[in-house]
Write an enzyme that holds these catalytic residues in place. Structure first.
Site, mmCIF file in Angstrom:
data_model
loop_
_atom_site.group_PDB
_atom_site.id
_atom_site.type_symbol
_atom_site.label_atom_id
_atom_site.label_comp_id
_atom_site.label_asym_id
_atom_site.label_seq_id
_atom_site.Cartn_x
_atom_site.Cartn_y
_atom_site.Cartn_z
ATOM 1 N N ASN A 183 0.865 -1.190 0.000
ATOM 2 C CA ASN A 183 0.000 0.000 0.000
ATOM 3 C C ASN A 183 0.895 1.231 0.000
ATOM 4 O O ASN A 183 1.540 1.534 1.004
ATOM 5 C CB ASN A 183 -0.885 -0.046 1.265
ATOM 6 C CG ASN A 183 -1.778 1.181 1.381
ATOM 7 O OD1 ASN A 183 -1.848 2.019 0.466
ATOM 8 N ND2 ASN A 183 -2.477 1.297 2.505
ATOM 9 N N LYS A 208 0.034 4.261 -0.200
ATOM 10 C CA LYS A 208 -0.644 5.398 0.456
ATOM 11 C C LYS A 208 -0.449 6.679 -0.375
ATOM 12 O O LYS A 208 -0.399 6.593 -1.600
ATOM 13 C CB LYS A 208 -0.136 5.549 1.888
ATOM 14 C CG LYS A 208 -0.254 4.236 2.678
ATOM 15 C CD LYS A 208 -0.035 4.407 4.147
ATOM 16 C CE LYS A 208 -0.123 3.060 4.843
ATOM 17 N NZ LYS A 208 0.012 3.136 6.273
ATOM 18 N N HIS A 258 -9.468 0.479 5.521
ATOM 19 C CA HIS A 258 -8.153 0.726 6.136
ATOM 20 C C HIS A 258 -8.329 1.671 7.323
ATOM 21 O O HIS A 258 -9.157 2.590 7.273
ATOM 22 C CB HIS A 258 -7.199 1.330 5.103
ATOM 23 C CG HIS A 258 -5.789 1.361 5.580
ATOM 24 N ND1 HIS A 258 -5.330 2.331 6.445
ATOM 25 C CD2 HIS A 258 -4.746 0.520 5.355
ATOM 26 C CE1 HIS A 258 -4.061 2.080 6.722
ATOM 27 N NE2 HIS A 258 -3.679 0.992 6.066
ATOM 28 N N GLU A 287 -6.695 4.122 8.325
ATOM 29 C CA GLU A 287 -6.540 5.556 8.023
ATOM 30 C C GLU A 287 -7.830 6.117 7.421
ATOM 31 O O GLU A 287 -8.169 7.282 7.637
ATOM 32 C CB GLU A 287 -5.336 5.759 7.085
ATOM 33 C CG GLU A 287 -4.036 5.585 7.845
ATOM 34 C CD GLU A 287 -2.871 5.068 7.021
ATOM 35 O OE1 GLU A 287 -2.894 5.178 5.784
ATOM 36 O OE2 GLU A 287 -1.924 4.542 7.650
ATOM 37 N N GLU A 312 -5.136 -5.832 10.663
ATOM 38 C CA GLU A 312 -4.196 -4.723 10.794
ATOM 39 C C GLU A 312 -4.444 -4.009 12.120
ATOM 40 O O GLU A 312 -5.219 -3.038 12.164
ATOM 41 C CB GLU A 312 -4.402 -3.733 9.647
ATOM 42 C CG GLU A 312 -4.039 -4.273 8.291
ATOM 43 C CD GLU A 312 -3.324 -3.224 7.457
ATOM 44 O OE1 GLU A 312 -2.244 -3.517 6.966
ATOM 45 O OE2 GLU A 312 -3.838 -2.102 7.343
ATOM 46 N N GLY A 357 4.003 5.112 10.740
ATOM 47 C CA GLY A 357 3.779 6.299 9.917
ATOM 48 C C GLY A 357 2.790 7.299 10.482
ATOM 49 O O GLY A 357 2.318 8.171 9.772
ATOM 50 N N SER A 400 3.721 -2.731 10.227
ATOM 51 C CA SER A 400 5.187 -2.656 10.379
ATOM 52 C C SER A 400 5.904 -3.922 9.916
ATOM 53 O O SER A 400 6.883 -4.343 10.528
ATOM 54 C CB SER A 400 5.551 -2.361 11.838
ATOM 55 O OG SER A 400 4.999 -1.134 12.239
HETATM 56 C C1 PEP Z 1 -0.772 -0.231 6.539
HETATM 57 O O1 PEP Z 1 -1.000 0.956 6.740
HETATM 58 O O2 PEP Z 1 -1.601 -0.952 5.954
HETATM 59 C C2 PEP Z 1 0.492 -0.768 7.012
HETATM 60 C C3 PEP Z 1 0.547 -2.053 7.248
HETATM 61 O O3 PEP Z 1 1.503 0.130 7.178
HETATM 62 P P1 PEP Z 1 2.989 -0.171 7.724
HETATM 63 O O4 PEP Z 1 3.464 -1.426 7.066
HETATM 64 O O5 PEP Z 1 3.773 1.034 7.306
HETATM 65 O O6 PEP Z 1 2.862 -0.303 9.200
#
Ligand code: PEP
Length: 261
Positions: free
Chosen positions: A8, A10, A93, A95, A165, A172, A215
């Site tokens: 992703n 983003k 998601h 976010e 998730e 981030g 992560s």
């Molecule tokens: C995500 O936002 O779907 C995600 C898994 O981000 P990250 O791998 O940067 O934690």
């Protein structure tokens, strides 16, 4: 079942940068029959990347869309408009849930709309840090999972990919993320598999791909991919770094080969 490695991107990369990056990835990865590699670039880049990509190696996903097919919805894009460009659609998601206030109703409508339009939804579910602290993890997962699937016909449930998730493990957001232990992830994926089993039966539960995201890096990818219920990874930050992303794909291939023996 295939192993899914989904990146992703983003709100990163311009259209030009996206194209250069995809070019780099296509040059580095092979096409594997049992590994499905998917990237979700910004909406702006989808048109050009859909012409550029080799779908045997890398398929595309959209990060967002609106659930109506067409009409007076300023600023929105529908599945009908995305259908020829992408194969997958990320839905729910964290976010989108927490920054853009997407509701459970939006999410269930989007899952149904993606399926109706021939896209595979990747439905994200996961608890926040405080929900976990208050012991609400199972309830949150259940509500988000069954809520997201509530407009899906039983025979279509296994066409949905579910990504666990946990919000506290996603990087981030300013605060350093806490890395989820493989044990935490195994427990959550088992909970999801069991909820699917109780609700839709063992066949559908076993055929529904379950991913983990939060992560993920090349250093920890194997520990998650080795979990029996884990059918792949959803990757944010590390998917923006070519050697990280391609290493994770190679690790997925190796784990898959080991499992098949
Ligand atoms: C995500 O936002 O779907 C995600 C898994 O981000 P990250 O791998 O940067 O934690």
């Amino acid at each position: 079942m295939k192993t899914y490695i989904v990146g992703n991107w983003k709100m990163n990369f311009t259209v030009g940068e996206s194209s250069l990056y995809l070019h780099k990835l296509l040059g580095k990865i092979h096409s594997y029959r049992d590994i499905e590699v998917v990237v979700a670039p910004s909406l702006m880049a989808l048109q050009s990347l859909s012409l550029q990509t080799d779908r045997r190696k890398i398929k595309l996903a959209c990060q967002n869309f609106y659930y109506k097919d067409f009409g007076a919805y300023t600023g929105e894009v529908s599945v009908a408009q995305l259908r020829s460009l992408v194969d997958y659609a990320i839905v729910g998601h964290s976010e989108r849930r927490y920054i853009f206030n997407e509701t459970d109703k939006d999410i269930k409508m989007k899952v149904a709309s993606a399926l109706r339009g021939g896209l595979t939804p990747i439905l994200c579910v996961g608890e926040t840090e405080s929900e976990r602290t208050f012991g609400e993890t199972v309830d949150v997962i259940r509500d988000q999972l069954l809520g997201g699937l509530s407009d899906v016909a039983k025979e279509d449930v296994s066409k949905v990919i579910v990504a666990y998730e946990p919000v506290w493990a996603i990087s981030g957001h300013g605060k350093p993320a806490r890395v989820a232990s493989p044990l935490d992830v195994a427990d959550a994926l088992k909970i999801i598999r069991n909820i699917l089993k109780e609700t839709f039966g063992p066949k559908i539960a076993s055929e529904t791909p379950l991913l983990f995201g939060g992560s993920v890096r090349s250093l920890n990818a194997e520990s998650y991919l080795s979990i029996g219920d884990c059918n792949g990874l959803l990757i944010g930050g590390a998917s923006l770094i070519a050697p990280e992303f391609t290493d994770i794909i190679e690790i997925a291939k190796r784990v898959k080969n080991d499992r098949n023996y």
